[in-house]
Motif scaffolding. Structure first.
Motif, PDB file in Angstrom:
ATOM      1  N   VAL A 148       7.749   4.727  -0.996  1.00 35.16           N
ATOM      2  CA  VAL A 148       7.028   3.508  -1.378  1.00 35.16           C
ATOM      3  C   VAL A 148       5.530   3.701  -1.194  1.00 35.16           C
ATOM      4  CG1 VAL A 148       6.657   1.069  -0.836  1.00 35.16           C
ATOM      5  CG2 VAL A 148       8.969   2.004  -0.866  1.00 35.16           C
ATOM      6  N   ASP A 149       5.157   4.329  -0.094  1.00 33.66           N
ATOM      7  CA  ASP A 149       3.726   4.521   0.183  1.00 33.66           C
ATOM      8  C   ASP A 149       3.053   5.390  -0.870  1.00 33.66           C
ATOM      9  OD1 ASP A 149       4.196   2.991   2.400  1.00 33.66           O
ATOM     10  OD2 ASP A 149       3.959   4.615   3.852  1.00 33.66           O
ATOM     11  N   ALA A 150       3.776   6.381  -1.411  1.00 30.83           N
ATOM     12  CA  ALA A 150       3.195   7.236  -2.448  1.00 30.83           C
ATOM     13  C   ALA A 150       2.865   6.420  -3.694  1.00 30.83           C
ATOM     14  CB  ALA A 150       4.162   8.366  -2.793  1.00 30.83           C
ATOM     15  N   VAL A 151       3.761   5.508  -4.086  1.00 34.02           N
ATOM     16  CA  VAL A 151       3.500   4.650  -5.240  1.00 34.02           C
ATOM     17  C   VAL A 151       2.348   3.693  -4.922  1.00 34.02           C
ATOM     18  CG1 VAL A 151       4.484   2.971  -6.863  1.00 34.02           C
ATOM     19  CG2 VAL A 151       5.929   4.793  -5.920  1.00 34.02           C
ATOM     20  N   PHE A 152       2.368   3.159  -3.709  1.00 32.02           N
ATOM     21  CA  PHE A 152       1.320   2.218  -3.306  1.00 32.02           C
ATOM     22  C   PHE A 152      -0.057   2.860  -3.399  1.00 32.02           C
ATOM     23  CE2 PHE A 152      -1.651   0.572  -0.248  1.00 32.02           C
ATOM     24  CZ  PHE A 152      -1.605  -0.788  -0.472  1.00 32.02           C
ATOM     25  N   TRP A 153      -0.203   4.046  -2.832  1.00 27.33           N
ATOM     26  CA  TRP A 153      -1.535   4.655  -2.788  1.00 27.33           C
ATOM     27  C   TRP A 153      -2.007   5.080  -4.173  1.00 27.33           C
ATOM     28  CZ3 TRP A 153      -4.973   3.808   0.624  1.00 27.33           C
ATOM     29  CH2 TRP A 153      -4.571   3.456   1.921  1.00 27.33           C
ATOM     30  N   ARG A 154      -1.075   5.435  -5.045  1.00 27.43           N
ATOM     31  CA  ARG A 154      -1.464   5.708  -6.422  1.00 27.43           C
ATOM     32  C   ARG A 154      -2.033   4.443  -7.071  1.00 27.43           C
ATOM     33  NH1 ARG A 154       3.481   7.262  -9.222  1.00 27.43           N
ATOM     34  NH2 ARG A 154       3.566   5.146 -10.076  1.00 27.43           N
ATOM     35  N   MET A 201       9.971  -7.496   4.015  1.00 23.73           N
ATOM     36  CA  MET A 201       9.741  -7.967   2.651  1.00 23.73           C
ATOM     37  C   MET A 201      10.768  -7.344   1.714  1.00 23.73           C
ATOM     38  SD  MET A 201       5.621  -7.742   1.996  1.00 23.73           S
ATOM     39  CE  MET A 201       4.466  -8.959   2.630  1.00 23.73           C
ATOM     40  N   ASP A 202      11.227  -8.123   0.740  1.00 25.33           N
ATOM     41  CA  ASP A 202      11.971  -7.507  -0.343  1.00 25.33           C
ATOM     42  C   ASP A 202      10.972  -7.081  -1.414  1.00 25.33           C
ATOM     43  OD1 ASP A 202      11.306  -9.815  -1.780  1.00 25.33           O
ATOM     44  OD2 ASP A 202      13.290 -10.726  -1.553  1.00 25.33           O
ATOM     45  N   LEU A 203      11.466  -6.495  -2.501  1.00 23.64           N
ATOM     46  CA  LEU A 203      10.560  -5.995  -3.527  1.00 23.64           C
ATOM     47  C   LEU A 203       9.703  -7.110  -4.113  1.00 23.64           C
ATOM     48  CD1 LEU A 203       9.531  -3.729  -5.361  1.00 23.64           C
ATOM     49  CD2 LEU A 203      11.465  -4.206  -6.899  1.00 23.64           C
ATOM     50  N   GLY A 204      10.300  -8.274  -4.331  1.00 23.90           N
ATOM     51  CA  GLY A 204       9.552  -9.393  -4.890  1.00 23.90           C
ATOM     52  C   GLY A 204       8.412  -9.817  -3.991  1.00 23.90           C
ATOM     53  N   ASP A 205       8.676  -9.896  -2.690  1.00 24.17           N
ATOM     54  CA  ASP A 205       7.624 -10.259  -1.739  1.00 24.17           C
ATOM     55  C   ASP A 205       6.505  -9.221  -1.740  1.00 24.17           C
ATOM     56  OD1 ASP A 205       9.031 -12.503  -0.898  1.00 24.17           O
ATOM     57  OD2 ASP A 205      10.020 -11.429   0.744  1.00 24.17           O
ATOM     58  N   TYR A 206       6.895  -7.955  -1.788  1.00 20.46           N
ATOM     59  CA  TYR A 206       5.915  -6.867  -1.741  1.00 20.46           C
ATOM     60  C   TYR A 206       5.009  -6.909  -2.967  1.00 20.46           C
ATOM     61  CZ  TYR A 206       4.236  -2.070  -0.898  1.00 20.46           C
ATOM     62  OH  TYR A 206       3.462  -0.973  -0.654  1.00 20.46           O
ATOM     63  N   LEU A 207       5.591  -7.137  -4.121  1.00 23.49           N
ATOM     64  CA  LEU A 207       4.791  -7.216  -5.344  1.00 23.49           C
ATOM     65  C   LEU A 207       3.919  -8.469  -5.338  1.00 23.49           C
ATOM     66  CD1 LEU A 207       7.403  -6.048  -8.014  1.00 23.49           C
ATOM     67  CD2 LEU A 207       5.634  -4.683  -6.868  1.00 23.49           C
ATOM     68  N   THR A 208       4.431  -9.562  -4.791  1.00 29.68           N
ATOM     69  CA  THR A 208       3.627 -10.782  -4.694  1.00 29.68           C
ATOM     70  C   THR A 208       2.441 -10.573  -3.766  1.00 29.68           C
ATOM     71  OG1 THR A 208       5.557 -12.160  -5.127  1.00 29.68           O
ATOM     72  CG2 THR A 208       3.659 -13.249  -4.130  1.00 29.68           C
ATOM     73  N   ASP A 228       2.035  -2.832 -13.973  1.00 31.38           N
ATOM     74  CA  ASP A 228       2.664  -2.655 -15.270  1.00 31.38           C
ATOM     75  C   ASP A 228       4.132  -2.265 -15.095  1.00 31.38           C
ATOM     76  OD1 ASP A 228       2.735   0.139 -14.694  1.00 31.38           O
ATOM     77  OD2 ASP A 228       0.736   0.368 -15.544  1.00 31.38           O
ATOM     78  N   GLU A 229       4.838  -2.198 -16.191  1.00 29.10           N
ATOM     79  CA  GLU A 229       6.295  -1.973 -16.127  1.00 29.10           C
ATOM     80  C   GLU A 229       6.637  -0.673 -15.416  1.00 29.10           C
ATOM     81  OE1 GLU A 229      10.136  -1.664 -19.184  1.00 29.10           O
ATOM     82  OE2 GLU A 229       8.151  -2.230 -19.921  1.00 29.10           O
ATOM     83  N   ASP A 230       5.896   0.392 -15.678  1.00 30.64           N
ATOM     84  CA  ASP A 230       6.197   1.678 -15.046  1.00 30.64           C
ATOM     85  C   ASP A 230       5.962   1.628 -13.542  1.00 30.64           C
ATOM     86  OD1 ASP A 230       6.906   2.793 -17.459  1.00 30.64           O
ATOM     87  OD2 ASP A 230       4.948   3.732 -17.817  1.00 30.64           O
ATOM     88  N   THR A 231       4.884   0.958 -13.125  1.00 30.94           N
ATOM     89  CA  THR A 231       4.594   0.871 -11.692  1.00 30.94           C
ATOM     90  C   THR A 231       5.666   0.073 -10.961  1.00 30.94           C
ATOM     91  OG1 THR A 231       2.212   1.037 -12.094  1.00 30.94           O
ATOM     92  CG2 THR A 231       2.893   0.120  -9.975  1.00 30.94           C
ATOM     93  N   VAL A 232       6.081  -1.044 -11.552  1.00 30.25           N
ATOM     94  CA  VAL A 232       7.151  -1.844 -10.944  1.00 30.25           C
ATOM     95  C   VAL A 232       8.442  -1.041 -10.852  1.00 30.25           C
ATOM     96  CG1 VAL A 232       8.591  -3.896 -11.209  1.00 30.25           C
ATOM     97  CG2 VAL A 232       6.115  -4.033 -11.635  1.00 30.25           C
ATOM     98  N   LYS A 233       8.754  -0.272 -11.894  1.00 31.37           N
ATOM     99  CA  LYS A 233       9.958   0.575 -11.879  1.00 31.37           C
ATOM    100  C   LYS A 233       9.860   1.621 -10.780  1.00 31.37           C
ATOM    101  CE  LYS A 233      11.456   0.170 -16.711  1.00 31.37           C
ATOM    102  NZ  LYS A 233      11.604   0.890 -17.999  1.00 31.37           N
ATOM    103  N   ASP A 234       8.672   2.194 -10.606  1.00 32.38           N
ATOM    104  CA  ASP A 234       8.487   3.203  -9.561  1.00 32.38           C
ATOM    105  C   ASP A 234       8.681   2.597  -8.175  1.00 32.38           C
ATOM    106  OD1 ASP A 234       7.979   5.126 -11.449  1.00 32.38           O
ATOM    107  OD2 ASP A 234       5.792   5.086 -11.234  1.00 32.38           O
ATOM    108  N   PHE A 235       8.167   1.386  -7.963  1.00 34.44           N
ATOM    109  CA  PHE A 235       8.400   0.713  -6.675  1.00 34.44           C
ATOM    110  C   PHE A 235       9.888   0.442  -6.468  1.00 34.44           C
ATOM    111  CE2 PHE A 235       3.826  -0.795  -6.444  1.00 34.44           C
ATOM    112  CZ  PHE A 235       3.557  -0.231  -5.221  1.00 34.44           C
ATOM    113  N   ALA A 236      10.551  -0.017  -7.504  1.00 37.25           N
ATOM    114  CA  ALA A 236      11.987  -0.323  -7.402  1.00 37.25           C
ATOM    115  C   ALA A 236      12.789   0.934  -7.090  1.00 37.25           C
ATOM    116  CB  ALA A 236      12.475  -0.972  -8.691  1.00 37.25           C
ATOM    117  N   ALA A 237      12.419   2.047  -7.709  1.00 43.06           N
ATOM    118  CA  ALA A 237      13.136   3.298  -7.480  1.00 43.06           C
ATOM    119  C   ALA A 237      12.872   3.860  -6.098  1.00 43.06           C
ATOM    120  CB  ALA A 237      12.734   4.313  -8.546  1.00 43.06           C
ATOM    121  N   ALA A 238      11.681   3.582  -5.570  1.00 44.16           N
ATOM    122  CA  ALA A 238      11.319   4.110  -4.250  1.00 44.16           C
ATOM    123  C   ALA A 238      12.091   3.431  -3.136  1.00 44.16           C
ATOM    124  CB  ALA A 238       9.819   3.959  -4.018  1.00 44.16           C
TER     125      ALA A 238
END
Length: 238
Positions: A148-154, A201-208, A228-238
């Motif tokens: 998750v942190d890798a996606v976040f820092w990107r 946090m769940d994913l929704g909370d984290y994105l909020t 964007d859609e790809d970033t949200v997908k990357d968070f979900a996959a992480a």
């Protein structure tokens, strides 16, 4: 500064992390009296609510009326909507008389202030040293896990053009800020002092939480969707 959070006050109140009680107990241990605390840039009252457990009275001020509308209503806490250029006369009339405040706190808002003006305001209402204390702090970016942190820092690194320049003070953890005050009793320096807090946090909370960033709203106003859609997908996959 108020305009930067105008459209996401609800998200800010719902998802910003609470500060650890140990932080407030540390601050309170440095003030001989616990009569009055002034929380500057109180926003939706996260810090004010904790101060209210340790100080007889708390006043929270903010330049955003919308943020203040989400602050908790407590019997010993009042909130004041103030202009960015609050003159000393109004400060003393609406917030606190001269020399009456035990602690002035600034939680995650120090970098938005006109510091010379604020320092003059703080000195005017604080009790004489060492009885009056000024405490300012910020929090670093969240840590979840490697994936998750890798996606976040990107995402965070890509968001840099959308942050206000003074937000870099947070990245520096306020270490380079001119802070012309003496260390509190028992300490050899003025900080930073480190505390930690956790929040589930769940994913929704984290994105909020990400949508509560001022940079997110600035980007959105320019037609840029950071989540964007790809970033949200990357968070979900992480």
């Amino acid at each position: 500064m108020a305009n930067l959070f105008l459209n996401q006050a609800k998200q800010y109140a719902a998802t910003r992390p609470a500060y650890p009680m140990e932080l407030f107990e540390f601050i309170a241990s440095k003030t001989p009296r616990h009569d009055l605390a002034w929380d500057v840039g109180t926003g939706s009252g996260q810090a004010a609510a904790s101060l209210a457990k340790l100080y007889k009275d708390v006043v929270g001020t903010d330049t955003s009326a919308q943020q203040l509308s989400y602050a908790p209503r407590l019997p010993n806490t009042r909130y004041v909507h103030t202009p960015p250029d609050l003159p000393l006369e109004r400060l003393h009339a609406d917030v606190a008389p001269p020399g009456s405040v035990d602690v002035v706190t600034v939680a995650q808002a120090f970098h938005w202030l006109d510091l010379p003006r604020f320092y003059a305001q703080a000195r005017s209402v604080l009790r004489a040293a060492p009885h009056g204390v000024l405490a300012a702090w910020c929090y670093t970016e969240p840590r979840v896990g490697a994936a998750v942190d890798a996606v976040f820092w990107r995402l965070y690194n890509a968001s840099q053009p959308h942050w206000a320049p003074n937000r870099k003070m947070v990245d520096d953890e306020y270490r380079s800020v001119d802070f012309p005050f003496d260390p509190v009793v028992g300490e050899a320096h003025t900080g930073p002092f480190e505390f930690s807090t956790e929040r589930r946090m769940d994913l929704g909370d984290y994105l909020t939480y990400i949508t509560s960033w001022s940079a997110y709203q600035t980007a959105k106003d320019k037609g840029v969707e950071m989540l964007d859609e790809d970033t949200v997908k990357d968070f979900a996959a992480a």
